[in-house]
Design a protein around this motif. Structure first.
Motif, mmCIF file in Angstrom:
data_model
loop_
_atom_site.group_PDB
_atom_site.id
_atom_site.type_symbol
_atom_site.label_atom_id
_atom_site.label_comp_id
_atom_site.label_asym_id
_atom_site.label_seq_id
_atom_site.Cartn_x
_atom_site.Cartn_y
_atom_site.Cartn_z
ATOM 1 N N GLN A 1 0.793 -1.107 -0.069
ATOM 2 C CA GLN A 1 -0.108 -0.055 0.051
ATOM 3 C C GLN A 1 0.934 1.331 0.051
ATOM 4 O OE1 GLN A 1 -2.526 -0.276 3.573
ATOM 5 N NE2 GLN A 1 -3.471 -2.143 2.845
ATOM 6 N N THR A 2 0.750 2.094 -0.875
ATOM 7 C CA THR A 2 1.669 3.239 -1.132
ATOM 8 C C THR A 2 0.935 4.611 -0.527
ATOM 9 O OG1 THR A 2 2.671 2.205 -3.233
ATOM 10 C CG2 THR A 2 3.124 4.414 -2.782
ATOM 11 N N HIS A 3 1.850 5.191 0.124
ATOM 12 C CA HIS A 3 1.176 6.688 0.429
ATOM 13 C C HIS A 3 2.129 7.666 0.390
ATOM 14 C CE1 HIS A 3 -1.762 4.178 2.970
ATOM 15 N NE2 HIS A 3 -0.896 3.619 3.753
ATOM 16 N N ARG A 4 1.518 8.417 -0.493
ATOM 17 C CA ARG A 4 2.456 9.803 -0.881
ATOM 18 C C ARG A 4 1.604 11.188 -0.680
ATOM 19 N NH1 ARG A 4 5.180 8.675 -6.754
ATOM 20 N NH2 ARG A 4 6.682 10.181 -5.948
ATOM 21 N N SER A 5 2.325 12.217 -0.551
ATOM 22 C CA SER A 5 1.747 13.415 -0.277
ATOM 23 C C SER A 5 1.200 13.934 -1.889
ATOM 24 C CB SER A 5 2.692 14.366 0.193
ATOM 25 O OG SER A 5 1.979 15.579 0.291
ATOM 26 N N SER A 6 0.064 14.203 -1.978
ATOM 27 C CA SER A 6 -0.166 14.677 -3.437
ATOM 28 C C SER A 6 -0.110 16.159 -3.635
ATOM 29 C CB SER A 6 -1.975 14.546 -3.414
ATOM 30 O OG SER A 6 -2.641 15.157 -2.337
ATOM 31 N N GLY A 7 0.224 17.056 -2.243
ATOM 32 C CA GLY A 7 0.316 18.322 -2.249
ATOM 33 C C GLY A 7 1.891 18.467 -2.778
ATOM 34 N N GLY A 8 2.679 17.444 -1.983
ATOM 35 C CA GLY A 8 4.182 17.564 -2.262
ATOM 36 C C GLY A 8 4.485 17.367 -3.709
ATOM 37 N N ILE A 9 3.799 16.246 -4.445
ATOM 38 C CA ILE A 9 3.955 16.159 -5.832
ATOM 39 C C ILE A 9 3.731 17.441 -6.701
ATOM 40 C CG2 ILE A 9 3.388 14.598 -7.764
ATOM 41 C CD1 ILE A 9 2.881 12.282 -5.620
ATOM 42 N N VAL A 10 2.487 17.910 -6.445
ATOM 43 C CA VAL A 10 2.248 19.022 -7.060
ATOM 44 C C VAL A 10 3.108 20.203 -6.897
ATOM 45 C CG1 VAL A 10 0.376 20.778 -7.474
ATOM 46 C CG2 VAL A 10 -0.357 18.394 -7.267
ATOM 47 N N GLY A 11 3.543 20.408 -5.772
ATOM 48 C CA GLY A 11 4.478 21.397 -5.561
ATOM 49 C C GLY A 11 5.781 21.189 -6.459
ATOM 50 N N GLY A 12 6.213 20.095 -6.252
ATOM 51 C CA GLY A 12 7.494 19.523 -6.686
ATOM 52 C C GLY A 12 7.320 19.713 -8.252
ATOM 53 N N VAL A 13 6.458 19.420 -8.824
ATOM 54 C CA VAL A 13 6.350 19.405 -10.480
ATOM 55 C C VAL A 13 6.325 21.072 -10.755
ATOM 56 C CG1 VAL A 13 4.720 19.311 -12.471
ATOM 57 C CG2 VAL A 13 5.048 17.362 -10.691
ATOM 58 N N LEU A 14 5.690 21.891 -10.082
ATOM 59 C CA LEU A 14 5.575 23.305 -10.311
ATOM 60 C C LEU A 14 7.033 23.891 -9.821
ATOM 61 C CD1 LEU A 14 2.151 24.469 -8.553
ATOM 62 C CD2 LEU A 14 2.823 24.293 -11.177
ATOM 63 N N LEU A 15 7.717 23.597 -8.953
ATOM 64 C CA LEU A 15 8.940 23.705 -8.465
ATOM 65 C C LEU A 15 10.066 23.559 -9.993
ATOM 66 C CD1 LEU A 15 9.262 23.647 -4.961
ATOM 67 C CD2 LEU A 15 9.430 25.766 -6.158
ATOM 68 N N ARG B 1 -4.875 22.275 9.500
ATOM 69 C CA ARG B 1 -5.862 22.738 8.881
ATOM 70 C C ARG B 1 -6.905 21.648 8.451
ATOM 71 N NH1 ARG B 1 -6.291 25.980 2.915
ATOM 72 N NH2 ARG B 1 -8.485 26.268 2.863
ATOM 73 N N ALA B 2 -6.397 20.428 8.065
ATOM 74 C CA ALA B 2 -7.230 19.128 7.923
ATOM 75 C C ALA B 2 -7.890 18.709 9.291
ATOM 76 C CB ALA B 2 -6.657 18.354 7.032
ATOM 77 N N ARG B 3 -7.200 18.867 10.001
ATOM 78 C CA ARG B 3 -7.647 18.170 11.496
ATOM 79 C C ARG B 3 -8.957 19.045 11.757
ATOM 80 N NH1 ARG B 3 -2.277 16.714 14.989
ATOM 81 N NH2 ARG B 3 -1.849 14.653 13.910
ATOM 82 N N LYS B 4 -8.642 20.342 11.849
ATOM 83 C CA LYS B 4 -9.766 21.201 12.314
ATOM 84 C C LYS B 4 -11.064 21.144 11.208
ATOM 85 C CE LYS B 4 -6.786 25.080 13.935
ATOM 86 N NZ LYS B 4 -6.254 26.263 13.797
ATOM 87 N N LYS B 5 -10.923 20.909 9.895
ATOM 88 C CA LYS B 5 -11.926 20.574 9.233
ATOM 89 C C LYS B 5 -12.567 19.306 9.608
ATOM 90 C CE LYS B 5 -11.609 21.405 4.767
ATOM 91 N NZ LYS B 5 -11.133 21.248 3.355
ATOM 92 N N ALA B 6 -11.796 18.398 9.867
ATOM 93 C CA ALA B 6 -12.329 16.819 10.213
ATOM 94 C C ALA B 6 -13.179 17.112 11.724
ATOM 95 C CB ALA B 6 -11.133 15.852 10.415
ATOM 96 N N ASN C 1 -14.381 10.771 9.563
ATOM 97 C CA ASN C 1 -14.334 12.305 9.969
ATOM 98 C C ASN C 1 -12.880 12.717 10.014
ATOM 99 O OD1 ASN C 1 -17.057 13.327 9.087
ATOM 100 N ND2 ASN C 1 -17.622 12.440 11.229
ATOM 101 N N ARG C 2 -11.963 11.754 10.213
ATOM 102 C CA ARG C 2 -10.619 11.882 10.288
ATOM 103 C C ARG C 2 -9.905 12.638 9.333
ATOM 104 N NH1 ARG C 2 -9.176 6.010 12.844
ATOM 105 N NH2 ARG C 2 -9.450 6.505 14.921
ATOM 106 N N ALA C 3 -8.908 13.524 9.511
ATOM 107 C CA ALA C 3 -7.966 14.155 8.355
ATOM 108 C C ALA C 3 -7.210 12.979 7.667
ATOM 109 C CB ALA C 3 -7.035 15.062 9.215
ATOM 110 N N GLU C 4 -7.190 13.024 6.580
ATOM 111 C CA GLU C 4 -6.521 11.946 5.627
ATOM 112 C C GLU C 4 -5.304 11.391 6.228
ATOM 113 O OE1 GLU C 4 -4.995 11.079 1.058
ATOM 114 O OE2 GLU C 4 -5.363 13.226 1.740
ATOM 115 N N SER C 5 -4.292 12.141 6.696
ATOM 116 C CA SER C 5 -3.103 11.711 7.419
ATOM 117 C C SER C 5 -3.475 10.901 8.670
ATOM 118 C CB SER C 5 -1.983 12.919 7.492
ATOM 119 O OG SER C 5 -2.538 13.762 8.558
ATOM 120 N N ASP C 6 -4.512 11.405 9.659
ATOM 121 C CA ASP C 6 -4.776 10.646 10.681
ATOM 122 C C ASP C 6 -5.202 9.308 10.222
ATOM 123 O OD1 ASP C 6 -3.745 12.637 12.298
ATOM 124 O OD2 ASP C 6 -5.592 13.867 12.396
#
Length: 221
Positions: free
Chosen positions: A11-25, A120-125, A167-172
Protein backbone atom coordinates in the motif's frame (compact mmCIF):
# COMPACT_ATOMS: atom_id res chain seq x y z
CA UNK A 1 13.27 -27.32 -3.30
CA UNK A 2 10.97 -24.80 -1.65
CA UNK A 3 9.66 -21.90 -3.64
CA UNK A 4 9.93 -18.48 -1.98
CA UNK A 5 6.68 -16.83 -1.00
CA UNK A 6 5.84 -13.82 -3.15
CA UNK A 7 6.23 -10.44 -1.49
CA UNK A 8 2.82 -9.09 -0.36
CA UNK A 9 1.47 -6.17 -2.34
CA UNK A 10 2.37 -2.74 -1.00
CA UNK A 11 0.00 0.00 0.00
CA UNK A 12 1.63 3.24 -1.15
CA UNK A 13 1.15 6.54 0.66
CA UNK A 14 2.43 9.76 -0.89
CA UNK A 15 1.68 13.45 -0.46
CA UNK A 16 -0.36 14.76 -3.38
CA UNK A 17 0.42 18.33 -2.32
CA UNK A 18 4.13 17.58 -2.30
CA UNK A 19 3.96 16.07 -5.79
CA UNK A 20 2.06 19.03 -7.21
CA UNK A 21 4.42 21.51 -5.55
CA UNK A 22 7.46 19.58 -6.77
CA UNK A 23 6.26 19.52 -10.36
CA UNK A 24 5.59 23.28 -10.27
CA UNK A 25 9.00 24.02 -8.74
CA UNK A 26 10.77 21.84 -11.29
CA UNK A 27 8.93 23.60 -14.11
CA UNK A 28 9.93 27.05 -12.81
CA UNK A 29 13.56 26.10 -12.09
CA UNK A 30 13.87 24.28 -15.41
CA UNK A 31 12.48 27.23 -17.35
CA UNK A 32 14.78 29.73 -15.64
CA UNK A 33 17.81 27.44 -15.85
CA UNK A 34 17.39 26.51 -19.51
CA UNK A 35 16.80 30.16 -20.41
CA UNK A 36 20.04 31.13 -18.63
CA UNK A 37 21.94 28.32 -20.36
CA UNK A 38 20.62 29.32 -23.78
CA UNK A 39 20.83 33.10 -23.59
CA UNK A 40 23.33 33.82 -20.81
CA UNK A 41 26.78 35.29 -21.39
CA UNK A 42 30.14 34.80 -19.73
CA UNK A 43 29.88 32.77 -16.55
CA UNK A 44 26.09 32.84 -16.41
CA UNK A 45 25.54 29.52 -18.24
CA UNK A 46 28.02 27.76 -15.95
CA UNK A 47 26.37 29.19 -12.84
CA UNK A 48 22.98 28.16 -14.18
CA UNK A 49 24.27 24.63 -14.83
CA UNK A 50 25.70 24.36 -11.31
CA UNK A 51 22.46 25.68 -9.87
CA UNK A 52 20.41 23.12 -11.77
CA UNK A 53 22.66 20.24 -10.67
CA UNK A 54 22.36 21.41 -7.06
CA UNK A 55 18.69 22.41 -6.86
CA UNK A 56 16.90 19.80 -9.00
CA UNK A 57 17.92 16.76 -6.87
CA UNK A 58 16.93 18.64 -3.70
CA UNK A 59 13.50 19.52 -5.09
CA UNK A 60 12.96 15.91 -6.12
CA UNK A 61 14.19 14.67 -2.72
CA UNK A 62 11.80 16.79 -0.66
CA UNK A 63 8.70 16.72 -2.91
CA UNK A 64 8.50 13.83 -5.38
CA UNK A 65 10.65 11.22 -3.66
CA UNK A 66 9.05 10.72 -0.20
CA UNK A 67 6.77 7.69 0.03
CA UNK A 68 5.68 5.05 2.52
CA UNK A 69 5.16 1.47 1.39
CA UNK A 70 3.36 -0.86 3.79
CA UNK A 71 2.50 -4.53 3.46
CA UNK A 72 1.85 -7.44 5.80
CA UNK A 73 5.54 -7.99 6.53
CA UNK A 74 7.20 -4.60 6.75
CA UNK A 75 7.07 -0.83 6.52
CA UNK A 76 9.39 0.78 3.98
CA UNK A 77 9.96 4.52 4.30
CA UNK A 78 11.49 6.53 1.46
CA UNK A 79 12.54 9.85 2.95
CA UNK A 80 14.51 12.61 1.17
CA UNK A 81 17.95 11.16 1.88
CA UNK A 82 17.33 7.69 3.31
CA UNK A 83 15.38 4.49 2.73
CA UNK A 84 14.36 2.71 5.93
CA UNK A 85 12.94 -0.81 6.01
CA UNK A 86 11.25 -1.84 9.26
CA UNK A 87 9.78 -5.32 9.71
CA UNK A 88 6.63 -4.95 11.81
CA UNK A 89 8.25 -6.97 14.58
CA UNK A 90 10.78 -4.16 15.11
CA UNK A 91 8.18 -1.37 15.40
CA UNK A 92 7.12 -0.19 18.86
CA UNK A 93 4.50 2.28 17.65
CA UNK A 94 3.43 5.08 15.33
CA UNK A 95 3.02 8.58 16.75
CA UNK A 96 1.15 11.60 15.45
CA UNK A 97 1.77 15.11 16.71
CA UNK A 98 3.09 18.00 14.67
CA UNK A 99 4.67 15.29 12.48
CA UNK A 100 4.05 11.59 11.93
CA UNK A 101 6.75 9.25 13.20
CA UNK A 102 7.48 5.56 13.58
CA UNK A 103 9.35 4.43 16.69
CA UNK A 104 11.35 1.21 16.82
CA UNK A 105 11.68 -1.03 19.86
CA UNK A 106 15.21 0.29 20.35
CA UNK A 107 13.86 3.85 20.65
CA UNK A 108 14.96 5.11 17.22
CA UNK A 109 12.51 7.49 15.56
CA UNK A 110 11.98 7.99 11.83
CA UNK A 111 9.79 10.73 10.39
CA UNK A 112 7.24 9.86 7.71
CA UNK A 113 7.88 12.65 5.22
CA UNK A 114 5.22 11.50 2.77
CA UNK A 115 2.44 11.64 5.41
CA UNK A 116 2.58 15.26 6.56
CA UNK A 117 0.35 16.50 9.36
CA UNK A 118 -2.16 19.15 8.31
CA UNK A 119 -3.56 21.10 11.26
CA UNK A 120 -6.04 22.71 8.87
CA UNK A 121 -7.31 19.29 7.76
CA UNK A 122 -7.63 18.24 11.41
CA UNK A 123 -9.74 21.32 12.18
CA UNK A 124 -11.98 20.62 9.17
CA UNK A 125 -12.36 17.00 10.28
CA UNK A 126 -13.28 18.16 13.80
CA UNK A 127 -15.93 20.49 12.36
CA UNK A 128 -17.38 17.64 10.26
CA UNK A 129 -17.50 15.41 13.34
CA UNK A 130 -19.22 18.12 15.37
CA UNK A 131 -21.71 18.70 12.55
CA UNK A 132 -22.43 14.97 12.31
CA UNK A 133 -22.96 14.79 16.06
CA UNK A 134 -25.32 17.79 15.94
CA UNK A 135 -27.38 16.11 13.20
CA UNK A 136 -27.74 12.89 15.20
CA UNK A 137 -31.24 11.90 16.42
CA UNK A 138 -31.91 13.60 19.76
CA UNK A 139 -29.27 16.27 19.22
CA UNK A 140 -31.84 18.61 17.65
CA UNK A 141 -34.12 20.76 19.73
CA UNK A 142 -37.15 18.48 19.36
CA UNK A 143 -35.33 15.27 20.25
CA UNK A 144 -34.96 15.77 24.01
CA UNK A 145 -32.49 14.06 26.27
CA UNK A 146 -33.96 10.58 25.83
CA UNK A 147 -33.17 10.61 22.13
CA UNK A 148 -29.57 11.39 22.80
CA UNK A 149 -29.26 8.25 24.95
CA UNK A 150 -31.07 5.91 22.59
CA UNK A 151 -34.62 6.51 23.87
CA UNK A 152 -35.91 8.04 20.67
CA UNK A 153 -37.54 6.32 17.73
CA UNK A 154 -35.72 3.90 15.48
CA UNK A 155 -33.80 4.62 12.32
CA UNK A 156 -30.36 4.84 13.91
CA UNK A 157 -28.71 3.24 10.86
CA UNK A 158 -30.07 6.07 8.72
CA UNK A 159 -29.31 8.86 11.15
CA UNK A 160 -26.63 10.47 9.03
CA UNK A 161 -23.93 9.83 11.63
CA UNK A 162 -20.66 9.07 9.85
CA UNK A 163 -19.05 5.73 10.69
CA UNK A 164 -16.24 5.87 13.24
CA UNK A 165 -13.07 7.20 11.71
CA UNK A 166 -14.63 8.57 8.52
CA UNK A 167 -14.31 12.16 9.77
CA UNK A 168 -10.58 11.94 10.41
CA UNK A 169 -8.07 13.99 8.48
CA UNK A 170 -6.50 11.97 5.67
CA UNK A 171 -3.08 11.69 7.31
CA UNK A 172 -4.65 10.65 10.64
CA UNK A 173 -6.68 7.96 8.87
CA UNK A 174 -3.54 6.62 7.17
CA UNK A 175 -1.77 6.47 10.53
CA UNK A 176 -4.73 4.64 12.06
CA UNK A 177 -4.62 2.09 9.23
CA UNK A 178 -0.88 1.58 9.77
CA UNK A 179 -1.44 1.07 13.51
CA UNK A 180 -4.04 -1.60 12.77
CA UNK A 181 -1.60 -3.33 10.44
CA UNK A 182 1.09 -3.18 13.13
CA UNK A 183 -1.21 -4.65 15.79
CA UNK A 184 -2.25 -7.53 13.55
CA UNK A 185 1.19 -8.39 12.17
CA UNK A 186 3.87 -7.54 14.76
CA UNK A 187 3.96 -11.14 16.10
CA UNK A 188 3.83 -12.85 12.70
CA UNK A 189 6.93 -14.82 11.73
CA UNK A 190 7.35 -13.24 8.26
CA UNK A 191 7.25 -9.79 9.92
CA UNK A 192 10.42 -10.33 11.96
CA UNK A 193 13.90 -9.18 10.98
CA UNK A 194 16.36 -6.32 11.24
CA UNK A 195 15.93 -2.62 10.60
CA UNK A 196 17.91 -1.52 7.54
CA UNK A 197 18.80 2.03 6.59
CA UNK A 198 20.32 3.02 3.23
CA UNK A 199 21.49 6.49 2.27
CA UNK A 200 20.10 7.80 -1.03
CA UNK A 201 23.39 8.44 -2.80
CA UNK A 202 21.51 8.90 -6.08
CA UNK A 203 20.21 12.17 -4.57
CA UNK A 204 23.17 13.15 -2.38
CA UNK A 205 25.89 12.71 -5.03
CA UNK A 206 24.51 15.07 -7.72
CA UNK A 207 23.53 17.67 -5.13
CA UNK A 208 27.06 17.62 -3.72
CA UNK A 209 28.52 17.84 -7.22
CA UNK A 210 26.39 20.89 -7.93
CA UNK A 211 27.39 22.49 -4.63
CA UNK A 212 31.10 21.89 -5.33
CA UNK A 213 30.83 23.30 -8.85
CA UNK A 214 28.95 26.34 -7.57
CA UNK A 215 31.57 26.92 -4.86
CA UNK A 216 34.41 26.71 -7.40
CA UNK A 217 32.70 29.14 -9.76
CA UNK A 218 32.02 31.64 -7.00
CA UNK A 219 35.53 31.30 -5.56
CA UNK A 220 37.18 31.88 -8.95
CA UNK A 221 34.88 34.69 -9.96
Amino acid sequence: MTTPHPEPQDQTHRSSGGIVGGVLLLAIVGWLGIDALATGHGRTPWLALAGLILVVPLIVAFTLRPAVYANENRLRIRNPFRIIVLPWGTVAGLRSGFSNEVVTKTGTKFQLWSIPVSLRARKKAARREARAAAEAPGAQSGGGRLGAFGGGTGGGSRSGIAPAGSNRAESDQIMADLRELLESREQAEPAQGEVTVRWAYEVIAPALAGAVLMAILLATG
